[in-house]
Scaffold this motif. Sequence first.
Motif, mmCIF file in Angstrom:
data_model
loop_
_atom_site.group_PDB
_atom_site.id
_atom_site.type_symbol
_atom_site.label_atom_id
_atom_site.label_comp_id
_atom_site.label_asym_id
_atom_site.label_seq_id
_atom_site.Cartn_x
_atom_site.Cartn_y
_atom_site.Cartn_z
ATOM 1 N N LEU A 1 4.672 -4.553 -13.625
ATOM 2 C CA LEU A 1 5.685 -5.469 -12.871
ATOM 3 C C LEU A 1 5.717 -5.768 -11.997
ATOM 4 O O LEU A 1 5.499 -7.688 -10.953
ATOM 5 C CB LEU A 1 7.490 -5.225 -12.983
ATOM 6 C CG LEU A 1 8.316 -5.548 -14.245
ATOM 7 C CD1 LEU A 1 8.969 -4.690 -14.625
ATOM 8 C CD2 LEU A 1 8.620 -7.434 -14.803
ATOM 9 N N LEU A 2 5.237 -4.837 -10.404
ATOM 10 C CA LEU A 2 5.010 -4.263 -9.247
ATOM 11 C C LEU A 2 3.364 -5.450 -9.111
ATOM 12 O O LEU A 2 3.265 -6.619 -7.925
ATOM 13 C CB LEU A 2 4.724 -3.615 -8.767
ATOM 14 C CG LEU A 2 6.341 -2.640 -8.967
ATOM 15 C CD1 LEU A 2 5.667 -0.906 -8.356
ATOM 16 C CD2 LEU A 2 6.902 -3.315 -7.018
ATOM 17 N N ASP A 3 3.187 -5.050 -9.915
ATOM 18 C CA ASP A 3 1.376 -5.840 -10.786
ATOM 19 C C ASP A 3 1.510 -7.782 -10.572
ATOM 20 O O ASP A 3 1.033 -8.216 -10.026
ATOM 21 C CB ASP A 3 0.631 -5.520 -11.542
ATOM 22 C CG ASP A 3 -0.127 -4.032 -11.331
ATOM 23 O OD1 ASP A 3 0.190 -3.882 -9.727
ATOM 24 O OD2 ASP A 3 -0.297 -2.868 -12.043
ATOM 25 N N ALA A 4 2.978 -7.852 -11.945
ATOM 26 C CA ALA A 4 3.025 -9.224 -11.735
ATOM 27 C C ALA A 4 3.476 -10.128 -10.187
ATOM 28 O O ALA A 4 2.336 -11.149 -10.484
ATOM 29 C CB ALA A 4 3.661 -9.316 -12.659
ATOM 30 N N TYR A 5 4.399 -9.140 -9.791
ATOM 31 C CA TYR A 5 4.704 -9.606 -8.654
ATOM 32 C C TYR A 5 3.681 -10.412 -7.145
ATOM 33 O O TYR A 5 3.362 -11.416 -6.830
ATOM 34 C CB TYR A 5 5.822 -9.137 -7.982
ATOM 35 C CG TYR A 5 6.687 -9.889 -6.404
ATOM 36 C CD1 TYR A 5 7.526 -10.789 -7.551
ATOM 37 C CD2 TYR A 5 6.505 -8.601 -5.280
ATOM 38 C CE1 TYR A 5 8.008 -11.341 -5.705
ATOM 39 C CE2 TYR A 5 7.182 -9.299 -4.765
ATOM 40 C CZ TYR A 5 7.859 -10.541 -4.068
ATOM 41 O OH TYR A 5 8.212 -11.141 -3.652
ATOM 42 N N ARG B 1 -2.795 -0.213 -2.023
ATOM 43 C CA ARG B 1 -2.551 -1.060 -1.948
ATOM 44 C C ARG B 1 -2.990 -1.094 0.137
ATOM 45 O O ARG B 1 -2.500 -0.083 0.634
ATOM 46 C CB ARG B 1 -1.901 -2.002 -1.704
ATOM 47 C CG ARG B 1 -1.747 -2.722 -3.634
ATOM 48 C CD ARG B 1 -1.214 -2.626 -4.602
ATOM 49 N NE ARG B 1 -1.336 -2.990 -5.605
ATOM 50 C CZ ARG B 1 -1.663 -2.464 -6.929
ATOM 51 N NH1 ARG B 1 -1.574 -1.521 -5.850
ATOM 52 N NH2 ARG B 1 -1.280 -2.932 -7.553
ATOM 53 N N ASP B 2 -3.187 -2.614 0.334
ATOM 54 C CA ASP B 2 -3.144 -2.182 2.213
ATOM 55 C C ASP B 2 -1.034 -2.623 2.101
ATOM 56 O O ASP B 2 -0.341 -3.236 2.094
ATOM 57 C CB ASP B 2 -3.332 -2.977 2.671
ATOM 58 C CG ASP B 2 -3.443 -2.917 3.636
ATOM 59 O OD1 ASP B 2 -2.399 -3.232 4.374
ATOM 60 O OD2 ASP B 2 -3.985 -4.789 4.673
ATOM 61 N N ARG B 3 -0.713 -1.240 2.540
ATOM 62 C CA ARG B 3 0.528 -1.257 2.766
ATOM 63 C C ARG B 3 1.280 -2.525 4.033
ATOM 64 O O ARG B 3 1.950 -2.781 3.532
ATOM 65 C CB ARG B 3 1.174 -0.008 3.787
ATOM 66 C CG ARG B 3 2.179 0.005 3.688
ATOM 67 C CD ARG B 3 3.971 0.283 3.036
ATOM 68 N NE ARG B 3 5.358 0.162 3.944
ATOM 69 C CZ ARG B 3 5.920 -0.970 4.554
ATOM 70 N NH1 ARG B 3 4.927 -1.773 4.574
ATOM 71 N NH2 ARG B 3 6.726 -0.533 5.147
ATOM 72 N N GLU B 4 0.923 -2.439 5.137
ATOM 73 C CA GLU B 4 1.116 -4.136 6.225
ATOM 74 C C GLU B 4 0.608 -4.803 5.472
ATOM 75 O O GLU B 4 1.826 -5.821 6.022
ATOM 76 C CB GLU B 4 -0.506 -3.809 6.940
ATOM 77 C CG GLU B 4 -0.160 -2.583 7.885
ATOM 78 C CD GLU B 4 1.310 -2.674 8.351
ATOM 79 O OE1 GLU B 4 1.463 -3.054 8.783
ATOM 80 O OE2 GLU B 4 1.441 -1.210 8.380
ATOM 81 N N ARG B 5 0.542 -5.315 3.359
ATOM 82 C CA ARG B 5 0.424 -6.778 3.486
ATOM 83 C C ARG B 5 1.567 -6.498 2.967
ATOM 84 O O ARG B 5 2.316 -7.415 2.641
ATOM 85 C CB ARG B 5 -0.461 -7.133 2.219
ATOM 86 C CG ARG B 5 -2.385 -7.248 3.177
ATOM 87 C CD ARG B 5 -2.973 -7.957 1.927
ATOM 88 N NE ARG B 5 -4.281 -7.580 3.049
ATOM 89 C CZ ARG B 5 -4.846 -9.159 3.208
ATOM 90 N NH1 ARG B 5 -3.551 -9.978 3.363
ATOM 91 N NH2 ARG B 5 -5.717 -9.580 3.820
ATOM 92 N N TYR B 6 2.235 -5.903 2.750
ATOM 93 C CA TYR B 6 4.095 -5.798 2.304
ATOM 94 C C TYR B 6 5.262 -5.274 2.895
ATOM 95 O O TYR B 6 4.930 -4.575 3.772
ATOM 96 C CB TYR B 6 3.754 -5.043 1.042
ATOM 97 C CG TYR B 6 3.023 -5.072 -0.258
ATOM 98 C CD1 TYR B 6 3.072 -6.162 -1.179
ATOM 99 C CD2 TYR B 6 1.315 -4.891 -0.494
ATOM 100 C CE1 TYR B 6 2.266 -6.719 -2.535
ATOM 101 C CE2 TYR B 6 0.953 -5.528 -0.446
ATOM 102 C CZ TYR B 6 1.336 -6.212 -1.823
ATOM 103 O OH TYR B 6 0.405 -6.017 -2.938
ATOM 104 N N ALA B 7 6.021 -6.057 2.312
ATOM 105 C CA ALA B 7 7.846 -5.074 3.001
ATOM 106 C C ALA B 7 7.719 -4.862 3.004
ATOM 107 O O ALA B 7 8.347 -5.476 0.868
ATOM 108 C CB ALA B 7 8.688 -7.403 3.538
#
Length: 337
Positions: A51-55, A85-91
């Motif tokens: 689900l996280l991948d799809a989002y 993944r790059d943590r900085e790209r996600y809130a």
Amino acid sequence: MTNAPTQRTLEFTPLTGTGLQTSELQFGTWRFGRVNETGETEIDESRAHALLDAYADAGGRYIDTADVYGGGSCERWIGDWLAERDRERYAIASKIYWQIRDGDPNSRGTNRKNVRDRIDALLDRLDTDYVDVLYIHRWDDQTDARELMKTLDGLVESGRVHYLGASTHRPNAWKVARANEIARANGWEPFTVLQPRYNLVDREIEGDYLAFARQQGLAVCPWSPLGQGFLTGKYDRDADVPADSKVAASRRFRESYLTPENFDVHEELDAVAAAVDATPAQVALAWLCHRDGVTAPIVGARTVEQLHENLAAASIDLSPAQVDRLTAAKAGPYDGL
């Protein structure tokens, strides 16, 4: 047979009052690791990651969780997923409040001891140095507002939290307003993000709460945008709820949602859905996205297919007349708002 709108890449929108940008639909993870009434885990780690991948593939970059979801498993799974993944790209937004240790009343609420303990534990599970938004999951009337805001400000000053939010079950704008007055008078970080329940049939925040948020420039990110599944069209006015249904055992759900008034709302929802060639769930989400003062609804899903359906709601452009028709289907607590 309704042909669902084509899912497009999610766009960013300002998370009002913070300087951050949020995905126009945020992803809620409360089912991750949740054990239901039958003892089954609703979403296991493998499906959670799918689900996280799809989002993320849909352009989504805002993930909402809480330290009690799945007994902490939810945050651990998100942390494992983020590690690739790059943590900085996600809130990432999380929440604290509910009691986590039997027999320990201090492990509940927003007292200083509990808040400081919980932030360290949730950051460890998420395997990150900070969360972008930390919500109080409910309001704690046992903790003085001054103590609360001073403690939360310390988390911001330490860099472990970027912004503060209040997740609420009932409208309590005056409590947030009072806390923010105390914070600003002392040069502390105020609440800038609100997370209330809001959907076509749960309209209690209309009026003072939404007006307060607009006047103060606060973000509003509603939870339960589909009324616990009622607005998906899975229930029929004239059909008995199956005896083995989860809601059959929930008197609160039946009395809150399976009412003649709410089914009247659903008929209007169905009519608009047919007109725009979309599902009721998509139109219910689109209506929220069109509401003045709403920043970004929080959507969830059990399967990747459901998630794609929900995210496609961002592609639906309702006309002003359609928005008004849905709004008028059930009066809020204050006429004209």
